[in-house]
Design an enzyme around this catalytic site. Sequence first.
Site, PDB file in Angstrom:
ATOM      1  N   GLU A 189     -37.414  25.500 -25.756  1.00 22.24           N
ATOM      2  CA  GLU A 189     -37.501  24.466 -26.778  1.00 22.24           C
ATOM      3  C   GLU A 189     -38.925  23.910 -26.810  1.00 22.24           C
ATOM      4  O   GLU A 189     -39.202  22.953 -27.509  1.00 22.24           O
ATOM      5  CB  GLU A 189     -36.468  23.361 -26.545  1.00 22.24           C
ATOM      6  CG  GLU A 189     -36.625  22.618 -25.228  1.00 22.24           C
ATOM      7  CD  GLU A 189     -36.964  21.167 -25.425  1.00 22.24           C
ATOM      8  OE1 GLU A 189     -36.184  20.465 -26.058  1.00 22.24           O
ATOM      9  OE2 GLU A 189     -38.027  20.742 -24.939  1.00 22.24           O
ATOM     10  N   CYS A 218     -31.230  23.760 -24.408  1.00 17.30           N
ATOM     11  CA  CYS A 218     -31.348  24.337 -23.065  1.00 17.30           C
ATOM     12  C   CYS A 218     -30.681  25.707 -22.940  1.00 17.30           C
ATOM     13  O   CYS A 218     -30.648  26.283 -21.864  1.00 17.30           O
ATOM     14  CB  CYS A 218     -30.744  23.392 -22.039  1.00 17.30           C
ATOM     15  SG  CYS A 218     -31.546  21.787 -21.982  1.00 17.30           S
ATOM     16  N   ARG A 231     -24.537   8.344 -23.896  1.00 15.36           N
ATOM     17  CA  ARG A 231     -23.335   8.796 -23.190  1.00 15.36           C
ATOM     18  C   ARG A 231     -22.575   9.880 -23.964  1.00 15.36           C
ATOM     19  O   ARG A 231     -21.737  10.572 -23.389  1.00 15.36           O
ATOM     20  CB  ARG A 231     -22.412   7.602 -22.907  1.00 15.36           C
ATOM     21  CG  ARG A 231     -22.982   6.706 -21.834  1.00 15.36           C
ATOM     22  CD  ARG A 231     -21.983   5.666 -21.374  1.00 15.36           C
ATOM     23  NE  ARG A 231     -22.554   4.895 -20.284  1.00 15.36           N
ATOM     24  CZ  ARG A 231     -22.511   5.279 -19.010  1.00 15.36           C
ATOM     25  NH1 ARG A 231     -21.926   6.405 -18.685  1.00 15.36           N
ATOM     26  NH2 ARG A 231     -23.049   4.531 -18.077  1.00 15.36           N
ATOM     27  N   HIS A 245     -25.290  24.903 -16.063  1.00 11.50           N
ATOM     28  CA  HIS A 245     -26.480  24.199 -16.544  1.00 11.50           C
ATOM     29  C   HIS A 245     -26.561  22.842 -15.844  1.00 11.50           C
ATOM     30  O   HIS A 245     -25.548  22.169 -15.653  1.00 11.50           O
ATOM     31  CB  HIS A 245     -26.419  24.010 -18.067  1.00 11.50           C
ATOM     32  CG  HIS A 245     -27.549  23.168 -18.579  1.00 11.50           C
ATOM     33  ND1 HIS A 245     -28.864  23.509 -18.373  1.00 11.50           N
ATOM     34  CD2 HIS A 245     -27.555  21.986 -19.245  1.00 11.50           C
ATOM     35  CE1 HIS A 245     -29.638  22.578 -18.911  1.00 11.50           C
ATOM     36  NE2 HIS A 245     -28.874  21.640 -19.436  1.00 11.50           N
ATOM     37  N   ASN A 286     -34.696  19.093 -14.650  1.00 10.98           N
ATOM     38  CA  ASN A 286     -34.033  19.935 -15.651  1.00 10.98           C
ATOM     39  C   ASN A 286     -35.091  20.795 -16.344  1.00 10.98           C
ATOM     40  O   ASN A 286     -35.910  20.275 -17.100  1.00 10.98           O
ATOM     41  CB  ASN A 286     -33.302  19.057 -16.669  1.00 10.98           C
ATOM     42  CG  ASN A 286     -32.625  19.876 -17.760  1.00 10.98           C
ATOM     43  OD1 ASN A 286     -32.585  21.105 -17.682  1.00 10.98           O
ATOM     44  ND2 ASN A 286     -32.107  19.192 -18.765  1.00 10.98           N
TER      45      ASN A 286
END
Lengths: 131, 352
Positions: free
Chosen positions: B81, B113, B202, B237, B269
């Site tokens: 990305e 991702c 969230r 992931h 990450n």
Amino acid sequence: MPPARSWRTYPQGYMLEAARCKKCGKTFFPPRLVCNKCQGREFERFNMQRTGKVVTHTVIRTPSDEFSGEAPFAVGVIEMDDGPRLTSQIVDVSFDEVKIGMPVKLEFRRLSSEGDAGIINYGHKAVPART
Amino acid sequence: MAVGIIGYGAHIPRRRIKVEEIAKVWGADAPSFKKGLELLQKSVPALDEDTITLSVEAARNALARAGIDPKDIGAVYIGSESHPYAVKPSGTTVAEAIGATPDCHCADFEFACKAGSEGMFVAYGLVKAGLIKYGLGVGADTSQGAPGDALEYSAAAGAAAFIMGADDNLMIATIDETYAFMTDTPDFWRREHQFYPSHGGRFTGEPAYFRTVTGAVTGLLDKTGLKPGDFKYAVFHQPNGKFPKRAAKLLGFSFEQIEVGRLVPLLGNTYSGSSPLGLTAVLDVADPGDRILMCSYGSGAGSDVFVFTVGDRVRKAREMAPKTRWLLDENVKYVEYGEYAKLRRKIRLAEK
């Protein structure tokens, strides 16, 4: 660096393409047309191993505009294990760790870019060889 | 014909920044971030490192393990990305630098991702179809998180590369089954010309990551008849330390199964590199016969799941390039927030 000029050096910049004189075996990086040892004109092209050692080094604190955002940085002459010498930045190391004879490996890195809108030039920089 | 991984490689930048260093700048409570996200630090790329440079180094390590002529690679796919160019492929530079041009199909993938596993998926599919001899799939990113945002604590850099092939004598791990799960779920995005991504807070959890990952893995288990206990290792992931642990628990996998491939507490990450890098760490230690599950996740949202069975050559091949845990643990340099802000180009410079 204009795109065409950068593009012409891809074999050397991307693959570390060197030339070995077929007559006397001397190696050149970048390749040349006439051997300066035996005047031979036939060469075998090959990609160098990406390992070598520092022959000499210095720290650039006042670079040209192109590299101003990177200063200060270390630059050295690297003798490749395949023979030829080349000039390269030495990165990912503190300046006091850079020593003559230090084993290095060449990693693929950005070398420069033509501002925010131009092309990005890629090639190799030396990092300490670690096993 | 068994098709699978015949070469794999990783690359991780050497610089790291600790969660405390970011938290102190923004007045955040570091212990609660460390506990809440199970993150200790993240990798930071140098000014001269980007998705292309990381991909080249990872691909060279994969080539070293495969021991093949790069001219036999018929496809190069880079998933990211953070491709350096909006228009100009990363894959052409990577293919040129590893010596795979010009007889080569090439494309850049984007899917948050998940782009890395897409490259693996398509390279595998083309080899299986008999269209190419070998295919290279790379997941790489130098991800950005907005200053002070929760993502800034995790957005990291790294790359993992896999060469797919069908040569029995080169096989490191066969791919036995795949499955993909996809919905339109707007949990994370970056609009054209925006420097930093946005996310749904969230909303990135239950309806996005957990629904997709559990849906994908359940779909694969239904398709194959396999159970969580049939796998020695599982890699999910890992946007933070907690999500893969919770996904494993929801699906019936143990912490022991995911521990080896859960790099995120020390790495951050790495987006498209996340689950692929976890897989490289597993291949570094797995034994022949071990079964591995890998499930990527990309916001937007989707997951690719793979079942691998490790082959005999893994023991010899893993010694031919740096191992992932070594890249993660050794020769690390910590930076302070000021240097990090410079390296990540977060400082506005004078116009020239």
